[in-house]
Structures are given as C-alpha cells and as structure tokens.
Write a protein that holds these residues in place. Structure first.
Motif, PDB file in Angstrom:
ATOM      1  N   ASP A  85       0.841  -1.200   0.000  1.00  0.00           N
ATOM      2  CA  ASP A  85       0.000   0.000   0.000  1.00  0.00           C
ATOM      3  C   ASP A  85       0.878   1.253   0.000  1.00  0.00           C
ATOM      4  N   ARG A 149      -7.447  12.630  -5.243  1.00  0.00           N
ATOM      5  CA  ARG A 149      -7.076  11.834  -6.416  1.00  0.00           C
ATOM      6  C   ARG A 149      -5.622  12.082  -6.817  1.00  0.00           C
ATOM      7  N   TRP A 152      -3.443  10.089  -4.506  1.00  0.00           N
ATOM      8  CA  TRP A 152      -3.492   8.675  -4.902  1.00  0.00           C
ATOM      9  C   TRP A 152      -2.644   8.446  -6.145  1.00  0.00           C
ATOM     10  N   ALA A 153      -2.748   9.354  -7.112  1.00  0.00           N
ATOM     11  CA  ALA A 153      -1.965   9.228  -8.348  1.00  0.00           C
ATOM     12  C   ALA A 153      -0.465   9.313  -8.063  1.00  0.00           C
ATOM     13  N   ARG A 156       0.811   6.053  -6.864  1.00  0.00           N
ATOM     14  CA  ARG A 156       1.020   5.048  -7.913  1.00  0.00           C
ATOM     15  C   ARG A 156       2.469   5.034  -8.386  1.00  0.00           C
ATOM     16  N   GLN A 157       3.173   6.139  -8.170  1.00  0.00           N
ATOM     17  CA  GLN A 157       4.577   6.223  -8.550  1.00  0.00           C
ATOM     18  C   GLN A 157       5.483   6.307  -7.320  1.00  0.00           C
ATOM     19  N   ARG A 196       1.792  10.269 -16.838  1.00  0.00           N
ATOM     20  CA  ARG A 196       1.093   9.193 -16.137  1.00  0.00           C
ATOM     21  C   ARG A 196       0.329   9.753 -14.942  1.00  0.00           C
ATOM     22  N   ASP A 200      -3.593   9.170 -14.384  1.00  0.00           N
ATOM     23  CA  ASP A 200      -4.083   8.500 -13.173  1.00  0.00           C
ATOM     24  C   ASP A 200      -5.012   9.409 -12.370  1.00  0.00           C
ATOM     25  N   ALA A 206      -8.673   6.055  -9.680  1.00  0.00           N
ATOM     26  CA  ALA A 206      -8.475   7.055  -8.630  1.00  0.00           C
ATOM     27  C   ALA A 206      -9.802   7.416  -7.976  1.00  0.00           C
TER      28      ALA A 206
END
Length: 258
Positions: A85, A149, A152-153, A156-157, A196, A200, A206
C-alpha cells in the motif's frame, strides 16, 4: 478552521451520513455506533463542512480524548495491512495500526501533518511499533476530491508521502488544488512521470479508490477531519502528541501481552 458554505446540522443518527454514503452501507456491528459518537462529535481541533463551535489553532473544544483501552475489535479490523500500500508507512505486521481519515483542504489535518505526525514516525514507526494507513476523506468539495485523487496518483509512482508533505506545507492550502496546482505539487513531490500522473489523476481507478475510503469514513460516523482509529480506538481532531502516545503505548502493551 476552514469552513465551506454552511449546511443544516443533522443529528447524530443514521441520517447524519450524507446520501451518497448511505447508498452503500458498511456495517461493522455495534462498534459503529461508538465510533459515530466519538468521530461525529465536535472535537479537539477539527475541520468540518457543518457549522461547528469555532476554535483557533491553539485552542480546543470540550471533547476529551478517549481513554486508553477504549478499543473495539470490529474497528481494528479495518486496518488493511497491505505491505504494498503506497498510502501507508510502517511495517505491515506492526502491533499498532493508526488509520487516518483526512482532507488536504483541512487546516487541522495540516497542523497534525506538520507538528505531530513526524514525531509519531520518529517515536513509533521507525522502531516498528506503529503503522500509519492513510484514508482519503475529502469533505470540502471539488478541490478536496481533486487533491485526494492527486495524492493517490502520486502514490502510484511511490511518491504519496512526498505529495502529502508538499500539500500540507505551511501556506500550501491557500494556493488551492486546481489542475495546475496539482501538477506543481506532483513536481515538488518528485513524481517522475507527469503524463502518467495526469492520466491517473483523472482515471476511474483514482475515483473508485477515493470513494472507497470516503464511504468507509462516512459509515463510521466521521463528519470532521482529521479522524483516527488506533487499533480500534476512535480519536477525533489534531490532538496533542501525548494523546496519541498514550493510546499507542497502551495498544502496543496489550498486543505484547497476547
């Protein structure tokens, strides 16, 4: 305390939960009623979209922190303990998990992020006692949703916590969370792939991830930010470090005795 356009204040009953949350009930037994009482009340240094008693950055309302041991097993089970996570820090098998429900437009969330959370990381996360799991709980409208969002994006990285720090930096909230500002925050956070990130940010994944966290918080009766669960003990507001330490120490001791 930042407050959007006032809305009528509902009573502490199931109708307190906004309509979009009521469509997807998330029942966790009688402990939900306990959480609703503790997380839904006007508490120490919180931001809320409903009219509440105003406190300044150094003040507090009358609601005390819960006593150590006020834990509820059903609520403790909300910890995800997913080692992959990106919106969590600390060992997945840490004896204590603190779930934080927060909004990037919340002044007191920023206060907690700047003043208290780093001390908790130093004292408990770094030695393996505590795991912190973030839940996006946007309650202040479209920009709150967009910032959630964006965070969260960034996650992702692998840059969620860097985005978190940039978004909660002193004075950052006042610049807003429009599209251009989110790109700036991603750059400040060191997000490597801007294209990206943009994709995302506006993607369905998201939106679904943020909504899942938001629904969980609403179902618990949370109506203000920040709100916390520490091994099932509800705690609302940017409480002093000692309030967190007392509950974490007690939870760790109880886990060790098992």
């Amino acid at each position: 305390m930042s407050t959007p356009k006032p809305k009528p204040t509902p009573k502490l009953t199931p109708t307190r939960t906004p309509a979009k949350a009521r469509k997807r009930p998330y029942l966790i037994g009688a402990a939900v009623l306990v959480a609703a009482g503790l997380l839904g009340m006007a508490s120490y240094q919180v931001s809320t979209p409903d009219p509440r008693p105003t406190v300044d950055e150094s003040g507090a309302s009358a609601a005390p922190a819960p006593a150590p041991g006020d834990a509820h097993p059903e609520l403790a089970e909300l910890a995800r303990r997913d080692a992959k996570d990106p919106l969590a820090q600390g060992r997945a098998d840490a004896p204590v998990v603190m779930i934080e429900y927060a909004d990037f437009k919340c002044s007191y969330c920023g206060k907690f992020a700047r003043d208290t959370e780093p001390e908790l990381v130093k004292k408990y996360v770094d030695n393996g006692t505590l795991r912190i799991e973030w839940r996006n709980f946007p309650i202040f409208g479209a920009e709150s949703e967009a910032a959630a969002r964006g965070a969260w994006a960034a996650g992702r990285q692998g840059r969620f916590w860097q985005f978190h720090a940039a978004a909660y930096a002193r004075g950052a909230k006042e610049k807003g969370f429009g599209a251009d500002r989110l790109k700036e925050l991603a750059k400040e956070a060191g997000v490597p792939d801007a294209a990206r990130f943009a994709a995302d940010l506006d993607g369905d994944a998201a939106k679904a991830a943020v909504k899942k966290d938001q629904d969980e918080a609403y179902a618990l009766g949370a109506s203000s930010t920040p709100s916390f669960l520490i091994n099932g003990t509800p705690l609302a507001g940017a409480q002093p470090l000692d309030s967190f330490a007392r509950i974490i120490d007690d939870a760790a001791a109880r886990t060790t005795k098992k």
